[in-house]
Each structure stands twice: as C-alpha cells, then as structure tokens.
Design a protein around this motif. Sequence first.
Motif, short mmCIF file in Angstrom:
data_model
loop_
_atom_site.label_atom_id
_atom_site.label_comp_id
_atom_site.label_asym_id
_atom_site.label_seq_id
_atom_site.Cartn_x
_atom_site.Cartn_y
_atom_site.Cartn_z
N ASP A 178 0.77 -1.11 0.20
CA ASP A 178 -0.06 0.07 0.05
C ASP A 178 0.87 1.26 0.17
OD1 ASP A 178 -1.71 2.09 0.73
OD2 ASP A 178 -3.20 0.75 1.58
N ILE A 179 0.88 2.03 -1.10
CA ILE A 179 1.81 3.05 -1.13
C ILE A 179 1.52 4.30 -0.37
CG2 ILE A 179 2.66 4.91 -2.64
CD1 ILE A 179 2.43 2.91 -4.94
N GLU A 180 0.19 4.57 -0.15
CA GLU A 180 -0.27 5.62 1.04
C GLU A 180 0.02 5.20 2.00
OE1 GLU A 180 -4.46 5.94 -0.24
OE2 GLU A 180 -4.02 7.03 -1.91
N ALA A 181 -0.35 3.98 2.64
CA ALA A 181 0.13 3.74 4.02
C ALA A 181 1.55 3.09 4.18
CB ALA A 181 -0.89 2.75 4.65
N ARG A 182 2.34 2.79 3.04
CA ARG A 182 3.57 2.21 3.36
C ARG A 182 3.90 0.99 3.99
NH1 ARG A 182 7.05 7.92 3.74
NH2 ARG A 182 5.99 9.12 2.32
N TYR A 183 2.87 0.04 3.79
CA TYR A 183 3.20 -1.19 4.53
C TYR A 183 2.77 -2.44 3.56
CZ TYR A 183 -2.10 -2.13 5.03
OH TYR A 183 -3.20 -2.18 4.99
N CYS A 184 3.12 -3.52 3.65
CA CYS A 184 2.84 -4.68 2.76
C CYS A 184 1.48 -5.24 3.41
CB CYS A 184 4.09 -5.88 3.32
SG CYS A 184 3.68 -7.19 2.10
N MET A 185 0.55 -5.36 2.45
CA MET A 185 -0.80 -5.73 2.33
C MET A 185 -0.96 -7.24 2.42
SD MET A 185 -3.01 -2.84 0.25
CE MET A 185 -4.61 -3.46 0.66
N GLN A 186 -0.17 -7.80 1.66
CA GLN A 186 -0.40 -9.17 1.07
C GLN A 186 0.88 -9.84 0.80
OE1 GLN A 186 -3.47 -9.99 -1.77
NE2 GLN A 186 -3.58 -12.17 -1.47
N ILE A 187 0.93 -11.15 1.17
CA ILE A 187 2.06 -11.77 0.73
C ILE A 187 1.56 -13.16 0.00
CG2 ILE A 187 4.29 -13.10 1.47
CD1 ILE A 187 4.70 -11.33 3.72
N ILE A 188 1.78 -13.46 -1.16
CA ILE A 188 1.25 -14.74 -1.99
C ILE A 188 2.58 -15.56 -2.11
CG2 ILE A 188 0.33 -15.45 -4.19
CD1 ILE A 188 -0.83 -12.64 -4.47
N SER A 189 2.48 -16.76 -1.77
CA SER A 189 3.44 -17.84 -1.42
C SER A 189 3.00 -19.00 -2.20
CB SER A 189 3.75 -18.03 -0.06
OG SER A 189 2.62 -18.45 0.64
N SER A 190 2.44 -19.08 -3.33
CA SER A 190 1.89 -20.24 -4.05
C SER A 190 2.91 -20.82 -5.02
CB SER A 190 0.44 -19.96 -4.83
OG SER A 190 0.89 -18.78 -5.71
N HIS A 191 3.95 -20.01 -5.20
CA HIS A 191 5.03 -20.41 -6.22
C HIS A 191 6.18 -21.54 -5.50
CE1 HIS A 191 3.34 -16.92 -8.19
NE2 HIS A 191 3.86 -17.38 -9.31
N HIS A 192 6.43 -22.25 -6.41
CA HIS A 192 7.50 -23.30 -5.78
C HIS A 192 9.00 -22.97 -6.34
CE1 HIS A 192 4.15 -25.50 -4.40
NE2 HIS A 192 3.72 -25.59 -5.88
N SER A 193 9.24 -21.99 -7.20
CA SER A 193 10.47 -21.63 -7.50
C SER A 193 10.40 -20.04 -7.92
CB SER A 193 10.74 -22.07 -8.94
OG SER A 193 9.85 -21.85 -10.10
N GLU A 194 11.58 -19.55 -8.30
CA GLU A 194 11.92 -18.21 -8.33
C GLU A 194 11.09 -17.69 -9.19
OE1 GLU A 194 15.85 -18.19 -9.68
OE2 GLU A 194 16.69 -18.47 -7.74
N ILE A 195 10.31 -16.46 -8.92
CA ILE A 195 9.41 -15.77 -9.92
C ILE A 195 10.20 -14.66 -10.57
CG2 ILE A 195 7.16 -14.13 -10.11
CD1 ILE A 195 6.47 -15.07 -7.09
N TRP A 196 10.03 -14.88 -12.04
CA TRP A 196 10.83 -13.75 -12.86
C TRP A 196 10.20 -12.72 -13.43
CZ3 TRP A 196 16.12 -14.53 -13.04
CH2 TRP A 196 16.50 -15.53 -12.85
N SER A 197 8.70 -12.99 -13.71
CA SER A 197 8.17 -11.68 -14.26
C SER A 197 6.69 -11.80 -13.88
CB SER A 197 8.31 -11.98 -15.88
OG SER A 197 7.46 -10.75 -16.42
N ILE A 198 6.14 -10.40 -13.74
CA ILE A 198 4.74 -10.50 -13.37
C ILE A 198 4.15 -9.29 -14.40
CG2 ILE A 198 4.66 -11.11 -11.26
CD1 ILE A 198 4.56 -8.22 -10.35
N ASP A 199 2.81 -9.30 -14.83
CA ASP A 199 2.18 -8.24 -15.22
C ASP A 199 0.74 -8.14 -15.21
OD1 ASP A 199 2.16 -6.04 -16.91
OD2 ASP A 199 2.12 -7.13 -18.84
N ILE A 200 0.09 -7.05 -15.24
CA ILE A 200 -1.39 -7.07 -14.98
C ILE A 200 -2.00 -6.48 -16.41
CG2 ILE A 200 -1.27 -4.59 -14.15
CD1 ILE A 200 -3.35 -5.92 -12.00
N ASP A 201 -3.26 -6.99 -16.89
CA ASP A 201 -3.89 -6.30 -17.87
C ASP A 201 -4.26 -4.75 -17.83
OD1 ASP A 201 -7.14 -7.01 -17.61
OD2 ASP A 201 -5.96 -7.14 -16.06
N PRO A 202 -4.23 -3.98 -18.93
CA PRO A 202 -4.71 -2.58 -18.61
C PRO A 202 -6.04 -2.42 -17.81
CG PRO A 202 -4.10 -3.04 -20.90
CD PRO A 202 -4.10 -4.25 -20.13
N GLU A 203 -6.78 -3.24 -17.91
CA GLU A 203 -8.17 -3.06 -16.99
C GLU A 203 -8.07 -3.45 -15.73
OE1 GLU A 203 -11.34 -4.83 -19.17
OE2 GLU A 203 -11.15 -3.81 -20.85
#
Length: 961
Positions: A178-203
């Motif tokens: 959360d940029i405004e409050a400056r803290y970590c809101m959520q941690i997602i730990s479902s991956h079993h190996s190193e995460i190399w890339s992420i992206d979100i669609d424009p919508e």
Amino acid sequence: MVKAYLRYEPAASFGVVVSVESNISYDSSGKHLLAPALENIGVWNVRQGVCSKTLSPSPASRGHSLAVTSIASSPSPSSLIASGYADGSIRIWDSDKGTCETTLNGHTGATTALRYNNIGSLLASGGKDKAVILWDVVAETGLFRLIGHNDQVTDLVFLDSSKKLVSSSKDKFLRVWDIEARYCMQIISSHHSEIWSIDIDPEERYLVTGSGDPELRFYTVNGEHSNLKGTEKSSKENKWQVFKQFGEIQRQSKDRVASVRFNKSGNLLACQVAGKTVEIFRVLDEAESKRKAKRRIHRRREKKSAKGASEATENGVTNPVAGEEGNIPVVEVPDVFKLLQTLRASKKICYISFCPINQKNSLATLALSLNNNLLEIYSIETSTATKTLAIELPGHRSDVRSVTLSSDNTLLMSTSHNAVKIWNPSTGSCLRTIDSGYGLCGSFVPGNRYALVGTKSGTLEIIDVGSGTCMEVVEAHGGSVRSIATFPDGSGFVTGSADHDVKFWEYQIMQKPGQDSKHLTVSNVRTLKMNDDVLVVALSPDAKYIVVALLDCTIKVFFMDSLKFFLSLYGHKLPVLCMDISSDGALIVSGSADKNLKIWGLDFGDCHKSIFAHADSVMAVQFVGNTHYLFSVGKDRLVKYWDADKFELLLTLEGHHAEIWCLSISNRGDFIVTGSHDRSIRRWDRTEEPFFIEEEKEKRLEQMFEADLDNSFESRYALKDELPEEGAVALAGKKTQETLTATDSIIDALDAAKAESERIAQYKEEKTSGRLINFQPNVMMLGLSPSDYVLRALSNVRTTDLEQALLPLPFSDALKLMSYLKDLASIPDKQYCCWDSDGYMVVHKADYVELVCRVATMLLQTHHNQLVATPSARPILTILRDILYARVKECKDTLGFNLAAMDHLKQLMSSKSDALFRDAKSKLQEFRLQHSKRLEARTETKEEKRRKKKQKSSGDMHARP
C-alpha cells in the motif's frame, strides 16, 4: 624536469545492436525501440531500421563504464525514459532532446526492474539489494524504500490507480504494498520456484506471474468478478485480500519463464521463456469467456450422458456438472486465455516488448532481442507471426576476435566466428559485411584494396575490400592460423599456425582463364618447422629477425634470411599469447597467460623488466609507432598504457564489459582500437591534455578509497538489524561521494556565513560607536548576504542528493541552518539569484519556497527529539511554523490561479475549434461494434434454442416404445 604524457580518452563505441543485460522497450509513441547497448541506450527507428539517437552518459558523470540493466518508458505524452545501471543508479532521459535530466541514487546493487505508473508521475525500482524504491519523477527525489524481500527483486507493477504496488522476487514471494500507508498488505506464496516476471492487464482484472514452475499462474484483482472460479463475496476475513488465485495454465516449454507481458489493448498475452520460443495467448472478453464456459459445460454434459444414465445418477439424483454453480457457468482460466500461436526465433530470446501502436491487418507488433546481438520485429496475426524487420548489420553475431587498421587509418577490419566487417573507424559505421570462416587474425595488403584473414580451420581468405567479396580461399595450414605478420617492404607476409609451421608467403597478381580482370593471390615460398604450436609471429622493422612464440612458453628468434636460430627468450610460466617489436628494433614486449608483460632487448635477448600487468591473461600488446610507449589489453577488461623505458604504468582505460581479445594502434598513435567479447569495438583518442605519472598514481589511490567508501570500518562491523518479515520502510537515498561532498560544502557555507555575520555585527557595533570604517564584503561569498550564501550552497546540491547531504549534519550545524531558513522565509516576495556554469540564473519564488520547506522538513524529521528538548530552538520553530504555512499557501494560490486561467483558455480554444466533431468517426465505429455484438448474441441464443429443441425431440423419439 618531470616528464609529461598526453592522455588517451574514450571516443566512440560501436558494433553493439543490443546487449543481453537489460530489457528492451518501445517509447510511448511506438515509433522508436529502446535497446540497451552496454552503457548506452540505442533509440532505433523501427520503420527505417536505423539508430536515430544514442543516449550516452557524459564522460564527467560516467566514471566507470556501467552497463544498462533495465529500461522503462514513461506513458504518453511524456518523452521521458528511465534506465537503471549496474551500480544501482537510475538516469531519467529526455528522448527528444537526448539529454539526461536527472540521476537518482538509491540502490546498493544493480537495478533489475523499473516501472512507471499510468500517468508517469511515479517510478518504482527494484534491485539486487532486495529493496523496492518509489521515486517522485516530478520532484526528482526518492519517497521511500520498501524492504521485505529476501532476494533480488525481478519485476514490479502498479495497481489501483497507483495506490498499490506489486513486487516479485527470486525468494518465490509476491508482495502487495500500500503506497499511501507504506506497508505490505498481502504476501502470496503459491510459487515453488523463483518468480521472474509479472504483469497486469490494462483493465486491472488479471495478474499473471511467470516462474520456473511448468505453469503460468493467474490471479484476480480484488475479487470483483464473481463469475470467476473460486471467487466469493468479500467478507471480514478476506476484505483486505487484494489478489485471489484464479487458476493455472500449463506451458508448452520446459524452460523457465523470462518475461510475461500484456499488450496495450489487453487482448494478447506473451509468455517468453529462457529459450527460443514465445507463447502468445488471446485474452477473451467477458462475453466470449462466458460463451466458452457454456460450451465447455455443454460438452461435459454430452460426455456424461454418453456414459449412460446409470453412471450419471445415483439414487435417482442427478450429479451437478463440474464448473457450474446452479445455472450460472463458472469461468475458468482456459475460458479467458486461449493459446493463439507459438513464435520461434533463430536464437535464444533475451527480452520482448509489445509496440503500443497496432498496425493495420495485425493484432500486435512484438520486438525481440536475441543473445547474438540481434533485434527482430514480428507482426502478430491470428494464425502466424511474420518477421518484418531484423536489425543485424551494425554488429557481429559473436565476440570480436581481431581488429586491423589499414595503412592510412581510414578502414578498420574486424573478424568473428562467421563474418568479416569493414568499418569506418572515425564514424563507427559498418561499410561491408563479408561471410567468412572463424577469423582469428587479419591484415591489410599494401594498397588497402585487399585484406587477408587467417581462420580457425587453417585457411587464408583473400578479401576484396571494394566489392566486399571473398576472392579466394587458400588451404594454408593443417591447423588454425594464429598470427599474420607483414614484411616491412610489403612484398609478402608470414603466418604461424597450430600445425607447428611458420610459412612465408608472397603476393602475386594472376588472371583467371576466360576473364579480363586480374586478382591477387598468394604463394608459399618457404616453411620453417617448429617443435610446438606457433602462437605468435613478429618481424623486426629491418627484416633481420623473425620472432616466434611457441606453446612451450618460449620465444625463439631466427635470422630472416637464413632461418638460423639466434636467441631463445624464456621466463614466462604460461604460453605467450601476444608479442610486438618496437619501431627501432631495440625492444620486444611479450604478454602471456601468466598475466605478466616482459620487456626484452632484441640485441642480446636479456629481460629488461617483468611487470605484473593484468589481473588475467594478457591478450594483445603493441608499441606506439616511433616510441617506446606500448598498450596492452587483457581478460580483466582493461586497456593499459605503459612506458617501456621507465617500466611505469601511465594510464588505465576502462570501458569494456567483457574480455578484450584484440588491439590495433594507428600509425601516428593518435588513436587505438580494441575489440572485446562484449561484441563492441571501441576507439580511444589521444588528446592534447598532458598528465604526470605521480598525479595518476594519486588518482588511482583516491579511486580505491572511493570504491571502499561503502565498506568502511564503521559500516563493516556495525550491527545489522533484522528486518520484520512483513516488510519495512526506510529512506530512499544512499550515501555516495557526491553526497559527502555536498555535506562538506554546506558545512563550509555555514562556517563562512557565521564568520561573515560576526564581521557584520562588529561593523555595526563600531559604526554606532562613531568609528568610520569602510565595510568590505567577503569576496569568497560573491557579495551575498550570509543567508543568501547558505541558500546558494543548498541550491547547488542536486535534488536527489539533498536528503542524504543533510543527514550527516551535526545538530549544531542543523540549528544554524534552521536559523538561516528563518531569516530567508521572513523576507516576502524573495527571489534568489545564483550562478552556474552557464552564467546568471534566477530561482523563482516557488522554487525558493519549495527548497526552504524541504530543508526545514528534513531537518525537523532528523533532529526532532533534540529540537524539542532544546530551549533555544523553540523560537526558531515557532517562527518557521507561522511563516512557512503562509508562504506555501501563497504559492499554492498562485499555482491554482494559473491552472484555472489555463483551463479557461483551453475551454475558449475548444469552443472556437471543431474538436467536438473529431471523434465522431470513432464513436460511430464503437456503436457499430456494440450493435454487431448484440446481433451475435441474439444469433447464438436462437441457435441454442434450436439445439435444445432438437435434443428434446430426439429424446422423445428414444422414449417411445
């Protein structure tokens, strides 16, 4: 008298189309492709296939040559480009002007990820130091540092109108901040190996992650789509949950994911693996995904009914079909993301980038950077991907193994594993490209019309420089040709090979039968047999001696005319890889794999000096013409300049990013050319600036001190605080030599201002007592008042370094500075004048107020406890509280008035123009598209009704006896 030498400096770098350390990116207009070229950024015109501009750090600010490690383009209509470097710095470029606007320093490791928000006001960066830093692009300063990851940050994406930030890391976790409050809101730990890339669609509906796992993982944002699988209405337990797992898609390739990217319209998703393939998915809209889910459920029903009523029902109750909740079909990942095609490149793909502008008759345009110094542009269509452009001519596909200058220094020949290129060394433009074997050495024939190339397969290739063709291939040796040395009279040359032979060749002009033109050929006239592989051959300028370096670490000297043995030079512990003889024939220098240079006398064969020259093997060495100065290059990426008479190191030239294989010096010694494993060819020019050996030694010691700045005694043995697992917030900047210098300048300005204030007070006291004394202002303060002089020192500090420059100030100096800020803020309508390198400059009132407010806020945050506990600081704080609020409100009112006036002018201009009718065509096309979708929905509904009626009638027929 102390001897002075002339300095050599980097002049040009060419031959690199795209380097592998960083990603590529289109600019906001889609007309240019930004490609990293080691420490530079090439701006390629995609339509013309030429490099229209090169963004290169200035020599003064560059220091050590640092590679670009990440690139991000600001959204339209801005022309800003952010580039991260191996030292953790970030430069903001104006691509239209080609200038660096500002430099941001915050990361202690290489910058690995950069991402702008939608409006381009914020920039997020991630690095190898495991930190995420948020930067204010407008104010050119760092906001804060987010700490929580346990490994390198690999990718970043903004979410929810820049209110949230998602970061991925090699620690297998996704973190939502959360940029405004400056803290970590959520941690997602479902991956079993190193995460190399992420992206979100424009919508902002789906988040996709790519890792070393065999599948792509998808998440829905905020659980807004209740028809998606596994989504539920928000409750007290999950209302703070930003992402919910949507599902997975199995990838076709077994290699890890390198990057995943949506195109600008959001209808395509590209998944690039660490290999030669890119999997392109079609992203279906909500209506299409629902129809696909219905068809999937319908097929499952048919399969189930085909098995028989006994298997489909239990105890007279029909089992529900999987993927259906009541009568509403549940949309799954395969219903939204459909594999469209798989794009295969010729070589391993490093990075991809979608063009923000779609061309006609294509879904999207995709750019690829390959690991063989090549850029490719593909047009993505429904069934195929067509290559529209390949940018390959300006560079070699592999490392440069040899460089050779022509006799007049107007041409440069370079060889690699499959091609020979002819360059203009002054401009860096590629003139010819000739297919060849694996060239290990080369030489121009006198007259510069022809050139010779010795290959790894043992052949000699005769190349016509003018036509750019290979005239003849001569089977010269049974092993690889390692060295070519030209006779001083230009009548022939000598070759040394791994087949233990040294062969003497002469030039001949022959005419082929049936042809009028004549061409050059060579013939073997003599052969000198050796006992081991020949690595280097060299000829003395008077053609009296031939010197041969062998694999047994020895150097043999023979008489040229009789080929009789003269001397044996031994002392190297590993094979000699390079060798050269001075113009007067007095000295011979040899470089070896044992990292040493040895300078020998050719008259008696005595070793004058053995120098530990490089940190790795010495690959090439050459004397400057008519001098005893020499250059050496090695695998330690350095070019070194030596005085062979004094045995002193004169200069160390840094610039290459990998092992340097070859070296060539012009006849006059006014420039040198080097070729490297990083596929770049660099030119170093001799300047008119003199230097002295002792000064260069002091500079090298200072550089060693600056390099050890972050590893000082205090920081090396300081206790390391353990950070909380959920993340922490820290300051954005970092301590550098520039910030320390800025701190010293502020302290010096405070001391000078204090002394001047005491002089002014003494003058006033003496004036009141009746003494007539002329007051002479301090010349070093440029005639400024003490407060103005302090403000000048503050304004000279870069905006990005201001916070780190104020942190080391002791409390006493901070209190002095706040008293001067009080005096400055008390003067209404103040404008401050300062001088820079360009001349006179006026800092406007808004900038002056902003600077004073920033400095006061930083000092208050840093020394809050001491300021509150100090009685003498309370009057200063009280005055600043009253004055700064009023000054900020005045500036705010002025800006608001100006914005309102600009909006009014904009409305007046729009009312006088035909802008209201310009979007009529696009709106009409939008209405027609919606109408066609409604017609398709009605048609499908009718077809479904007919299908149900047909199934019902067929069921009735089967039910009849």
